[in-house]
Design an enzyme around this catalytic site. Structure first.
Site, PDB file in Angstrom:
ATOM      1  N   HIS A   1       0.870  -1.170   0.000  1.00 31.79           N
ATOM      2  CA  HIS A   1       0.000   0.000   0.000  1.00 31.79           C
ATOM      3  C   HIS A   1       0.917   1.233   0.000  1.00 31.79           C
ATOM      4  CE1 HIS A   1      -2.783   2.979   1.766  1.00 31.79           C
ATOM      5  NE2 HIS A   1      -3.766   2.174   1.420  1.00 31.79           N
TER       6      HIS A   1
ATOM      7  N   GLN B   1      -4.384  -5.016   7.026  1.00 32.26           N
ATOM      8  CA  GLN B   1      -5.396  -5.952   6.518  1.00 32.26           C
ATOM      9  C   GLN B   1      -5.365  -7.285   7.247  1.00 32.26           C
ATOM     10  OE1 GLN B   1      -7.707  -5.178   4.335  1.00 32.26           O
ATOM     11  NE2 GLN B   1      -6.898  -3.260   3.503  1.00 32.26           N
TER      12      GLN B   1
ATOM     13  N   LYS C   1     -10.506  -0.067   9.835  1.00 28.00           N
ATOM     14  CA  LYS C   1     -10.691  -1.299   9.060  1.00 28.00           C
ATOM     15  C   LYS C   1     -11.075  -2.481   9.944  1.00 28.00           C
ATOM     16  CE  LYS C   1      -7.080  -0.095   5.739  1.00 28.00           C
ATOM     17  NZ  LYS C   1      -7.677   0.477   4.526  1.00 28.00           N
TER      18      LYS C   1
ATOM     19  N   CYS D   1      -4.651   2.551  -3.680  1.00 27.26           N
ATOM     20  CA  CYS D   1      -3.410   2.995  -3.051  1.00 27.26           C
ATOM     21  C   CYS D   1      -2.305   1.967  -3.225  1.00 27.26           C
ATOM     22  CB  CYS D   1      -3.615   3.283  -1.568  1.00 27.26           C
ATOM     23  SG  CYS D   1      -4.727   4.637  -1.269  1.00 27.26           S
TER      24      CYS D   1
ATOM     25  N   ASP E   1       3.153  -4.602   8.026  1.00 25.83           N
ATOM     26  CA  ASP E   1       1.954  -3.786   7.874  1.00 25.83           C
ATOM     27  C   ASP E   1       0.743  -4.701   8.032  1.00 25.83           C
ATOM     28  OD1 ASP E   1      -0.217  -2.328   7.121  1.00 25.83           O
ATOM     29  OD2 ASP E   1       0.572  -1.706   5.171  1.00 25.83           O
TER      30      ASP E   1
HETATM   31  C1  PLP Z   1      -2.278  -2.767   3.579  1.00 23.35           C
HETATM   32  C2  PLP Z   1      -2.572  -1.388   4.026  1.00 23.35           C
HETATM   33  N1  PLP Z   1      -1.607  -0.659   4.603  1.00 23.35           N
HETATM   34  C3  PLP Z   1      -1.828   0.582   5.052  1.00 23.35           C
HETATM   35  C4  PLP Z   1      -3.055   1.180   4.932  1.00 23.35           C
HETATM   36  C5  PLP Z   1      -3.212   2.573   5.426  1.00 23.35           C
HETATM   37  O1  PLP Z   1      -4.161   2.668   6.440  1.00 23.35           O
HETATM   38  P1  PLP Z   1      -4.624   4.136   6.888  1.00 23.35           P
HETATM   39  O2  PLP Z   1      -5.120   4.787   5.632  1.00 23.35           O
HETATM   40  O3  PLP Z   1      -5.718   3.925   7.843  1.00 23.35           O
HETATM   41  O4  PLP Z   1      -3.442   4.810   7.437  1.00 23.35           O
HETATM   42  C6  PLP Z   1      -4.092   0.467   4.311  1.00 23.35           C
HETATM   43  C7  PLP Z   1      -5.438   1.028   4.102  1.00 23.35           C
HETATM   44  O5  PLP Z   1      -5.708   2.117   3.706  1.00 23.35           O
HETATM   45  C8  PLP Z   1      -3.845  -0.841   3.857  1.00 23.35           C
HETATM   46  O6  PLP Z   1      -4.806  -1.565   3.273  1.00 23.35           O
END
Ligand code: PLP
Ligand code: PLP
Lengths: 419, 153, 419, 153
Positions: free
Chosen positions: C133, C213, C236, C376, C210
């Site tokens: 992401h 998910q 999430k 993203c 990370d």
């Molecule tokens: C795999 C992953 N990493 C990071 C993020 C970033 O999360 P956030 O936008 O809540 O900071 C997301 C979702 O947006 C994600 O799906």
């Protein structure tokens, strides 16, 4: 005191705030810790819950109905909050609090990717004041440590005002940024923005105004104030925790590099490197504080409906009564201006012979909530030779009877501790 | 403002108003200065250890009733004790403070210290109650540690 | 498929989520955009509202009753959320989202104030993967730009897996940090954490996982995973927006310099310089995301009560049905693993001849919410030669009937666009 | 999935399926490449201006129905128009897109473009509808600007 405006119907307002009907230690709650954080009216609670229950989704990222509704609500919140401060939609960045907003600006200085106005290095100066909240002091200390620039600051007078006698020396040709608080959170002092901005303009320094204590308590027009940056925080102005704001004069945000990287703040992402979106998105990396922004907008709507001038007038009445009341309690010393002139509603004081912690705890036993400690402004305590203070701070929902309860409570506290 | 439920037990108020062993004294092995950053309370504390026994503890400082009284009680509890026993009492007091009101203190071990049981229900005050104890533990560790001689004043 | 566990009573769960009874464009809402953000059960909505209405105050800063209640609730939330992931109280920092958590760690590298393990400069390497992401990619790009270190990445196989054939070359003696996603948000791939961690240990690289998910969708034990840092995001996993988390192995946070300066993260503040508090406070500058942390803890409690293994099993059933269903729609191509083995419930796909935007919009007209775009993760789209994808992603409250509605909806979308 | 309320008006679907002026052509003054970062849609667009009139606009690219159809409609609206008139139409289209469904479009000015009125109620799609227009404005500004000769391909 004569008011130009019809006074607030405080009893009616109070009904909007569920917590105000609580009892604490067998007494009705008297909440006088508003400079630390305020409570939220049902209008804000309902806006938050309704949005979360029925219209929530991630924003900026989908074509489905919920995502459009959420995006609409989030961007409408940006417009509302910006307008509340006299700004426009794309001049406003949502952060998690005022602290992040200050760090975002401080992080831009001395950054190779930033525009020329943000260049900073050895020999350059950053100027603050001795009455800053740690959140508008430590980021600048860190900046100076990182860049080799020099930190300078305005000292304070015995009356709790900025000592401006060295204005021209403290803000000089080497000064790149002047950051100061609009209304001090410990002293309650309202600073002369115009004088400081005028001097900053003469030398070409950028000005950041910390409005954490002014946005909640007085009408604010960022353009009229003439500053370059204005920060504030939602939880002190009837909004939820977890949302703050950075307003910037048009053009500045676009010259600033991103503070954090991640989703939503990008334009084109390749594995090796990326380009960034325009402001405000550039400064909102990741999923933004969606619900919190919606809640803050509801808070601004509430304050606007009440009228910020009426809020300020009401607090002026309470502050006058509080200062008067404190004068009647022997051994109480106010730290900060002791008249209502150019001062807000946060009033710090010490009680001779009783430690502020004990003052606060004993008042709590009477249901009266004041804050005690250094109020994230330790240098101010040092300046006035006290380890800490007690601080009573009012808001639109406080009453004169509550002021009287505090003054009376202080007499009881004194009696208890001198027994 | 007092009562069985109150933070401010009579014992605490007594120690606050008439603190034991207060004032800095000679001789001592180690002097430390501790600060509670959240409220600015501070204590300067001296320890003298002889033959494994806490010979003297003296201190000065400013702070609220809880920090002052707790330091006073602490001196009663550790002076004259062998270091291991004294440390045991410190641990017992620490455990009490972290118990959030769930521990029944042992009067044989903590004596007047049991009056602080209620403080553990006030997280904001726990640090006050621990200020003097932490300073004492620090100083004592230095006094008995391998580097004692270099670090003493 | 046989389940080791009694299946979820999905209909009962659904009653907890107000939005699920909404109609969209005349159809019952079918919400399949959970990988972007999830909805909140009434248990979370109630926890948030009750706290805000009756127990709210600023934390860490007062002796009065409300402030103690709020502090208790906030710190209890820290314990709950840490325990949900197998961690302990003081190993967990609350941030505003996962993105801030990654930036906090990335910001520590190459910082003069950081411990030795965070040294980073030219010649050193940072390793990520091509399936990250943007929030776990851009911060590392910015770090490399700042320090002169080199960014490397694992490429992807045609099946949507990490290509580990060059593992030893990509993670080598120069690698200082390896950051990768536990479960890919576009591909749905679950990565072999053990293999990557083992190699990182051989060369002494720190590992950031990370879990944005994974925390919502599978049982997670950070200690068992053996990583150094784990990040996730509240919105999430049934929690509010505006709260994320950074978990770190004991000892690491204390070696890291603060990311932001301000209130609450300090120890002793003088005008010229300051010392900083221990972790986790050191990384929570300013008023923290108080209510949001309380809401996230309520979400963790809810998930724990349901059972994360049952959540995972339920999603496994849905994912199998979805992959099967998509296979029946001619012209649909899944981007990512097309079996349930080592994959989560986010399933990306493209429909031949229909742009993802049009797929998403047309599905919305049937009340079906999927996400479309690059999610993203633009490099992943590039890797598979598509400008964007549509993505359906399920959660504990989705039903097999909803999967069928999507598959049937896709037939209708195709018919419309080929008419 | 169609209907008066739908985003997908017949006119839009017609332009999408049978786009006008598509395919890159010579001669041209300026070629630009624009990308919509949120969805990866892109367009390569060429403009030829002669004597203050938009002589030709040709393009290629990939994108959703809205972006493709909007670009097709745009070519109809600007080709053959004096540059100021064409820019006026671009402004009118932009205003329509930003109206969130509150503007009544003028058919004399926007012709088939009025079919996009509904798009303005879908903020996520507004950028799609503007992709081709923005590329054209950019290319035209370059073509008529002072630095035309240096920048042309
Ligand atoms: C795999 C992953 N990493 C990071 C993020 C970033 O999360 P956030 O936008 O809540 O900071 C997301 C979702 O947006 C994600 O799906
Ligand atoms: C004057 C002032 N500045 C900055 C802050 C920081 O606000 P926050 O903690 O919400 O970031 C506060 C309050 O805490 C404040 O009173």
């Amino acid at each position: 005191m004569t008011l130009a405006l019809p006074a607030l119907d405080v009893q009616a307002l109070r009904a909007d705030f569920p917590v105000l009907s609580r009892e604490v230690n067998g007494h009705p709650l008297v909440y006088l810790d508003n400079a630390s954080s305020s409570h939220k009216p049902v209008q804000v609670l309902d806006a938050v819950r309704d949005f979360d229950a029925h219209h929530y989704s991630n924003v900026h990222r989908g074509v489905h109905t919920l995502s459009q509704e959420a995006t609409d609500a989030y961007e409408a919140a940006r417009t509302t909050v910006a307008a509340f401060l006299g700004g426009r939609h794309d001049e406003l960045v949502f952060t998690k609090n005022a602290t992040e907003a200050v760090n975002t600006v401080a992080g831009s200085f001395g950054n190779a990717r930033a525009g020329e106005r943000f260049a900073l290095g050895p020999g350059d100066e950053v100027c603050v004041t001795e009455m800053e909240h740690h959140s508008n002091l430590v980021p600048w200390q860190m900046l100076c440590e990182r860049t080799g620039a020099t930190l300078r600051w305005f000292p304070l007078t015995d009356e709790g005002r900025l000592d401006l006698s060295e204005l021209d020396a403290l803000v000089n040709e080497r000064t790149k940024v002047l950051a100061f608080v609009h209304q001090g959170n410990l002293l309650g002092t309202v600073n002369p923005v115009d004088v400081l901005v005028a001097r900053a303009r003469e030398v070409g320094a950028l000005v950041l105004l910390d409005g954490s204590q002014s946005a909640p308590h007085m009408p604010v027009d960022v353009h009229a104030l003439g500053v370059d940056f204005y920060v504030a925080t939602g939880h002190k102005m009837l909004g939820p925790s977890g949302v703050g704001l950075l307003w910037a004069r048009p053009g500045l945000l676009d010259a600033m590099p991103p503070f954090m990287g991640g989703g939503s703040m990008i334009e084109v992402v390749q594995m090796a490197s990326s380009t960034y979106a325009k402001a405000p998105e550039r400064f909102e990396a990741g999923t933004p504080v969606i619900t919190q922004a919606v809640g803050l907008a509801a808070a601004c709507d509430y304050l606007t409906a009440v009228g910020m001038d009426r809020v300020a007038a009401h607090e002026g009445v309470l502050t006058a009564r509080l200062l008067e009341g404190l004068r009647t309690v022997q051994g109480v010393r106010v730290i900060g201006p002791d008249t209502t002139e150019a001062r807000g509603s946060a009033v710090s004081f010490v009680v001779e012979g009783v430690h502020p912690h004990d003052v606060g705890q004993s008042l709590d036993e009477l249901g009266i909530a004041v804050r005690v400690g250094h109020h994230c402004a330790a240098p101010v305590c040092r300046r006035y030779g006290v380890p800490a203070t007690a601080r009573a701070s009012t808001y639109l929902y406080n009453t004169e009877a509550e002021i009287d309860a505090l003054v009376e409570g202080l007499e009881r506290v004194k009696a208890f501790w001198s027994a | 403002m007092t009562g069985t439920d109150s933070l401010y037990q009579e014992i605490i108020l007594d120690h606050y108003k008439n603190p034991h062993h207060k004032g800095l004294r000679d001789p001592y092995d180690v002097e430390v200065h501790h600060v509670n950053p959240t409220c600015g309370d501070e204590v300067t504390l001296r320890v003298q250890v002889r033959d494994g026994v806490v010979q003297d503890v003296s201190y000065d400082g400013q702070g609220c009733s809880i920090s002052q009284a707790s330091t006073s009680v602490m001196t009663d509890l550790v002076i004259g004790q062998p270091v291991p026993q004294a440390l045991g009492r410190a641990e017992a007091f620490l455990a009490l403070m972290q118990s959030r009101g769930t521990l029944e203190p042992d009067e044989d071990v903590l004596e007047d210290g049991i009056a602080f049981a209620g403080v553990s229900r006030y997280p904001a005050r726990v640090k006050c109650a621990l200020l003097g104890w932490m300073a004492w533990k620090d100083a004592t560790a230095q006094a008995v540690g391998p580097s004692t001689t270099e670090e003493t004043a």
